[in-house]
Design a protein around this motif. Sequence first.
Motif, mmCIF file in Angstrom:
data_model
loop_
_atom_site.group_PDB
_atom_site.id
_atom_site.type_symbol
_atom_site.label_atom_id
_atom_site.label_comp_id
_atom_site.label_asym_id
_atom_site.label_seq_id
_atom_site.Cartn_x
_atom_site.Cartn_y
_atom_site.Cartn_z
ATOM 1 N N PHE A 13 0.863 -1.181 0.000
ATOM 2 C CA PHE A 13 0.000 0.000 0.000
ATOM 3 C C PHE A 13 0.904 1.237 0.000
ATOM 4 O O PHE A 13 1.331 1.717 1.056
ATOM 5 C CB PHE A 13 -0.912 0.009 1.228
ATOM 6 C CG PHE A 13 -1.937 -1.091 1.230
ATOM 7 C CD1 PHE A 13 -3.241 -0.857 0.788
ATOM 8 C CD2 PHE A 13 -1.602 -2.367 1.672
ATOM 9 C CE1 PHE A 13 -4.180 -1.875 0.778
ATOM 10 C CE2 PHE A 13 -2.541 -3.393 1.664
ATOM 11 C CZ PHE A 13 -3.833 -3.141 1.215
ATOM 12 N N ASN A 46 -8.259 -12.358 -3.710
ATOM 13 C CA ASN A 46 -7.983 -11.193 -4.537
ATOM 14 C C ASN A 46 -6.491 -10.927 -4.391
ATOM 15 O O ASN A 46 -6.041 -10.376 -3.383
ATOM 16 C CB ASN A 46 -8.813 -10.002 -4.049
ATOM 17 C CG ASN A 46 -8.973 -8.938 -5.104
ATOM 18 O OD1 ASN A 46 -8.241 -8.901 -6.084
ATOM 19 N ND2 ASN A 46 -9.931 -8.051 -4.899
ATOM 20 N N TYR A 48 -2.690 -9.523 -5.287
ATOM 21 C CA TYR A 48 -1.909 -8.389 -5.789
ATOM 22 C C TYR A 48 -0.442 -8.652 -5.462
ATOM 23 O O TYR A 48 0.098 -8.102 -4.501
ATOM 24 C CB TYR A 48 -2.357 -7.094 -5.117
ATOM 25 C CG TYR A 48 -3.686 -6.544 -5.572
ATOM 26 C CD1 TYR A 48 -3.749 -5.401 -6.359
ATOM 27 C CD2 TYR A 48 -4.875 -7.154 -5.202
ATOM 28 C CE1 TYR A 48 -4.966 -4.873 -6.772
ATOM 29 C CE2 TYR A 48 -6.098 -6.644 -5.602
ATOM 30 C CZ TYR A 48 -6.131 -5.504 -6.382
ATOM 31 O OH TYR A 48 -7.344 -4.992 -6.790
ATOM 32 N N ILE A 52 -1.097 -2.942 -4.401
ATOM 33 C CA ILE A 52 -2.371 -2.514 -4.989
ATOM 34 C C ILE A 52 -2.214 -1.731 -6.281
ATOM 35 O O ILE A 52 -3.191 -1.572 -7.024
ATOM 36 C CB ILE A 52 -3.216 -1.707 -3.988
ATOM 37 C CG1 ILE A 52 -2.541 -0.375 -3.621
ATOM 38 C CG2 ILE A 52 -3.503 -2.537 -2.745
ATOM 39 C CD1 ILE A 52 -3.445 0.537 -2.796
ATOM 40 N N ASP A 53 -1.015 -1.266 -6.582
ATOM 41 C CA ASP A 53 -0.799 -0.556 -7.841
ATOM 42 C C ASP A 53 -0.303 -1.471 -8.951
ATOM 43 O O ASP A 53 -0.071 -1.018 -10.081
ATOM 44 C CB ASP A 53 0.204 0.593 -7.647
ATOM 45 C CG ASP A 53 -0.353 1.731 -6.815
ATOM 46 O OD1 ASP A 53 -1.598 1.799 -6.683
ATOM 47 O OD2 ASP A 53 0.440 2.539 -6.303
ATOM 48 N N HIS A 56 -3.188 -7.479 -10.829
ATOM 49 C CA HIS A 56 -3.968 -8.225 -9.849
ATOM 50 C C HIS A 56 -4.901 -9.190 -10.559
ATOM 51 O O HIS A 56 -5.202 -9.041 -11.746
ATOM 52 C CB HIS A 56 -4.768 -7.276 -8.952
ATOM 53 C CG HIS A 56 -5.764 -6.421 -9.681
ATOM 54 N ND1 HIS A 56 -7.079 -6.784 -9.839
ATOM 55 C CD2 HIS A 56 -5.620 -5.228 -10.302
ATOM 56 C CE1 HIS A 56 -7.718 -5.850 -10.515
ATOM 57 N NE2 HIS A 56 -6.857 -4.893 -10.816
ATOM 58 N N ILE A 102 -4.617 -10.129 -0.781
ATOM 59 C CA ILE A 102 -4.949 -8.994 0.090
ATOM 60 C C ILE A 102 -6.354 -9.164 0.648
ATOM 61 O O ILE A 102 -6.568 -9.025 1.848
ATOM 62 C CB ILE A 102 -4.816 -7.661 -0.663
ATOM 63 C CG1 ILE A 102 -3.340 -7.346 -0.934
ATOM 64 C CG2 ILE A 102 -5.462 -6.522 0.138
ATOM 65 C CD1 ILE A 102 -3.101 -6.053 -1.690
ATOM 66 N N SER A 164 -15.105 -1.034 1.023
ATOM 67 C CA SER A 164 -14.935 -0.522 -0.335
ATOM 68 C C SER A 164 -15.795 0.711 -0.549
ATOM 69 O O SER A 164 -15.316 1.838 -0.456
ATOM 70 C CB SER A 164 -15.276 -1.614 -1.354
ATOM 71 O OG SER A 164 -15.120 -1.148 -2.677
ATOM 72 N N ARG A 234 -9.256 -4.586 2.187
ATOM 73 C CA ARG A 234 -9.615 -4.359 0.789
ATOM 74 C C ARG A 234 -8.435 -3.688 0.072
ATOM 75 O O ARG A 234 -7.702 -2.893 0.674
ATOM 76 C CB ARG A 234 -10.850 -3.469 0.664
ATOM 77 C CG ARG A 234 -12.077 -3.965 1.422
ATOM 78 C CD ARG A 234 -12.504 -5.381 1.054
ATOM 79 N NE ARG A 234 -12.889 -5.540 -0.319
ATOM 80 C CZ ARG A 234 -14.163 -5.392 -0.781
ATOM 81 N NH1 ARG A 234 -15.129 -5.056 0.074
ATOM 82 N NH2 ARG A 234 -14.451 -5.589 -2.039
ATOM 83 N N PRO A 235 -8.243 -3.968 -1.207
ATOM 84 C CA PRO A 235 -7.112 -3.401 -1.948
ATOM 85 C C PRO A 235 -7.381 -1.965 -2.378
ATOM 86 O O PRO A 235 -7.481 -1.642 -3.568
ATOM 87 C CB PRO A 235 -6.983 -4.345 -3.147
ATOM 88 C CG PRO A 235 -8.372 -4.857 -3.365
ATOM 89 C CD PRO A 235 -8.985 -4.974 -1.997
ATOM 90 N N LYS A 236 -7.501 -1.092 -1.382
ATOM 91 C CA LYS A 236 -7.784 0.325 -1.594
ATOM 92 C C LYS A 236 -6.763 1.143 -0.802
ATOM 93 O O LYS A 236 -6.223 0.664 0.194
ATOM 94 C CB LYS A 236 -9.194 0.683 -1.112
ATOM 95 C CG LYS A 236 -10.319 -0.153 -1.729
ATOM 96 C CD LYS A 236 -10.586 0.229 -3.153
ATOM 97 C CE LYS A 236 -11.787 -0.556 -3.708
ATOM 98 N NZ LYS A 236 -12.031 -0.228 -5.142
#
Length: 297
Positions: A13, A46, A48, A52-53, A56, A102, A164, A234-236
Motif C-alpha cells: 500500500f 484477490n 496483488y 495494490i498498484d 492483480h 490482500i 470498499s 480491501r485493496p484500496k
Amino acid sequence: MTVELDNIDKVFFPDSGLTKGDLADYYRRIAPMMLPHAKDRPVTLNRYPDGIDGVHFIQKAVEDHYPAWLDRVTVAKEDGELVQPLVNSADALVYLVGQGAIAFHVTLSRYDRPEHPDRLIFDLDPPDHGGDVDDFAPVVAAARAVRDALEAVDLTSFVMTSGSSGLHVTVPLDRSADFDTVREFAQAIAERVADAHPDEFTTAHAKNKRSGRLYLDTRRNAVNQTAVAPYSVRPKPGAPIATPLDWDELSDRDIGPRRYHVGNIFRRLAQRDCPWADIARRGQSASRALERLKARA
C-alpha cells in the motif's frame, strides 16, 4: 507452525507504506475475530503480488505448490469440479498473504452443505448521481429500511462496512432453507423496501433503469457466489477493512465504508467488542420468514 514469507518488505500500500509483512502481521493478529466468519467456507482470493498498484487477479483454485497442511475442499461447478482453499487457521491467512492475497471473499454457505446458506446478504452501494458516489446517507437509509423490513417478519440482521464503497446487511440463517428459497425471500424483501421508497431505492439491475436510486442488490445469495469476509482488508488506499458494526454506529457522522483500516481497527476492538461475536448462534429460518412475508402481503 512458523510460516516463512519472502519479500516481507515489499510495499503493498504505497500511500501508507504498508508492506507484505505488515499485512501478514495484521491477519495473524485479527485471526481470532475473522476466522469464525470464514472457517469452512471456500475462499476466493484477490491477489496483488506487487501491491495494490500492480497487476492483480481473482483466484479460486488451489495451486499445485500450496502446502499439504493448507485445508482445501472440492467444489462442484457447472463444467466439473474445482479444488478451493479454506482459511481455517491464522497460518492459512498468513501463507496466502505470502502469495499476494490482500482480500478474502467467502461463500455464504459452508462446504458441508453448499446448497444451504447460513448467511443472507443485501449488498448496498451508493447510487450514481452523475458520477458523485461519495454521499453515504442513501446507503445508511437503505440499510435501516432493510433492517426494518426484516424486523417486520421477526428476523434479526447485522450490518458491516464493506471496506470498499457501501454496507452489507447480513441475516444469519439456520441452514434449513436452500438458496432458491433464500434468494426468493431476499428479493421479496428488497421489492417491499423499494415499493415503500420508490424515489430512493430500486431492484432494477440495469443501471439505465435506476434513475439515480440506490440498487438493493441481492445477487450474492446463490451457490458459489461470495462476499468479502468480515475483517478482510480491501485493496484500496489506506488498507480499509470490512468491519462489523453495531446498528447505532450508523448515526456517527464520520461513518463510511472505509472508516476502519489496518491503522485503527485494533484501537476500535480494544474499546468495543466485535458486534458480530455471537452471529453464528443467531441462525433463523428463511422459509418461515418467507411464509410470514407472504401472509402479510
